[in-house]
Design a protein around this motif. Sequence first.
Motif, short mmCIF file in Angstrom:
data_model
loop_
_atom_site.label_atom_id
_atom_site.label_comp_id
_atom_site.label_asym_id
_atom_site.label_seq_id
_atom_site.Cartn_x
_atom_site.Cartn_y
_atom_site.Cartn_z
N UNK A 291 25.66 -5.01 6.87
CA UNK A 291 25.63 -6.00 5.79
C UNK A 291 24.65 -5.63 4.68
N UNK A 292 23.83 -4.60 4.92
CA UNK A 292 22.85 -4.19 3.91
C UNK A 292 23.27 -2.92 3.16
N UNK A 293 24.43 -2.38 3.49
CA UNK A 293 24.85 -1.12 2.88
C UNK A 293 24.90 -1.22 1.36
N UNK A 294 25.43 -2.31 0.84
CA UNK A 294 25.51 -2.48 -0.61
C UNK A 294 24.23 -3.04 -1.21
N UNK A 295 23.53 -3.87 -0.44
CA UNK A 295 22.32 -4.52 -0.96
C UNK A 295 21.12 -3.59 -0.96
N UNK A 296 21.06 -2.66 -0.04
CA UNK A 296 19.94 -1.73 0.07
C UNK A 296 20.14 -0.59 -0.92
N UNK A 297 19.49 -0.69 -2.07
CA UNK A 297 19.73 0.28 -3.14
C UNK A 297 19.02 1.61 -2.90
N UNK A 298 18.15 1.67 -1.90
CA UNK A 298 17.43 2.92 -1.65
C UNK A 298 18.03 3.72 -0.50
N UNK A 299 18.31 3.06 0.63
CA UNK A 299 18.76 3.79 1.81
C UNK A 299 20.10 3.31 2.37
N UNK A 300 20.76 2.38 1.67
CA UNK A 300 22.09 1.93 2.09
C UNK A 300 22.13 1.45 3.54
N UNK A 301 21.07 0.77 3.97
CA UNK A 301 21.05 0.20 5.31
C UNK A 301 20.74 1.18 6.42
N UNK A 302 20.36 2.40 6.08
CA UNK A 302 20.10 3.44 7.08
C UNK A 302 18.70 3.25 7.68
N UNK A 303 18.65 2.77 8.92
CA UNK A 303 17.36 2.47 9.56
C UNK A 303 16.53 3.73 9.78
N UNK A 304 17.17 4.85 10.09
CA UNK A 304 16.42 6.08 10.34
C UNK A 304 15.63 6.51 9.11
#
Length: 215
Positions: free
Chosen positions: A128-141
Amino acid sequence: MSKVIYDIACDTYLFLFTINYQWGAKDFSSFYEPIKDSNYIFQRAELEKSGETENYYQAVALILKSYWFGFMTLSFGDMPYTNAQQTEIGGDEFFKPVYDEQKVIFSGILQDLEQANTLLKNAGVCAEAVDADVMYKGDALKWRKFANSLSLRFYMRLSEKISTDFDPAANIAKMVNNSGEFPILDSNESNASISFVGTDDINSWIGGPLYFSFR
């Protein structure tokens, strides 16, 4: 006082660069705004999310909070930390927070970054953060790499200080020698950066791909 350092003739444009020296007291309260946002994200995640999604949002909030507090304490030294951003609790200790020593601030920052690294261990990619996360696209690593690299930066700064409260050499070795537990930034692909080339010549960087698009 204003002083012209140099000018650059760029086609038909002339850019003048100046330095304005202003001596006196400065209010750094505006720097707390992104920290307030980070606290809000952390609290909303606790109320509205669950599982690895909650872990993801809370970890990102801790990382951004640590980034800003690190920037501020390196710039200003001692400052409100422990009781900062808690006025909703009430009481003079929160309305008039004391200035914490820099070592207290760094201790809290490093604990938050380690907690963030732990929270993100099994988060994978937050859909759900892929579009909202402008820096890492939801990538926790990638967020883990950013968190641990920030820790390394701060330990390196602390290594220049004479203090028995930290053991920078041991902590740096612990992280560098255990990349599985403490992944760090190891390529430009994981850089903590947000690219914005602009949308037209008005808001593009000088020399950028759109700067001369009006021609």
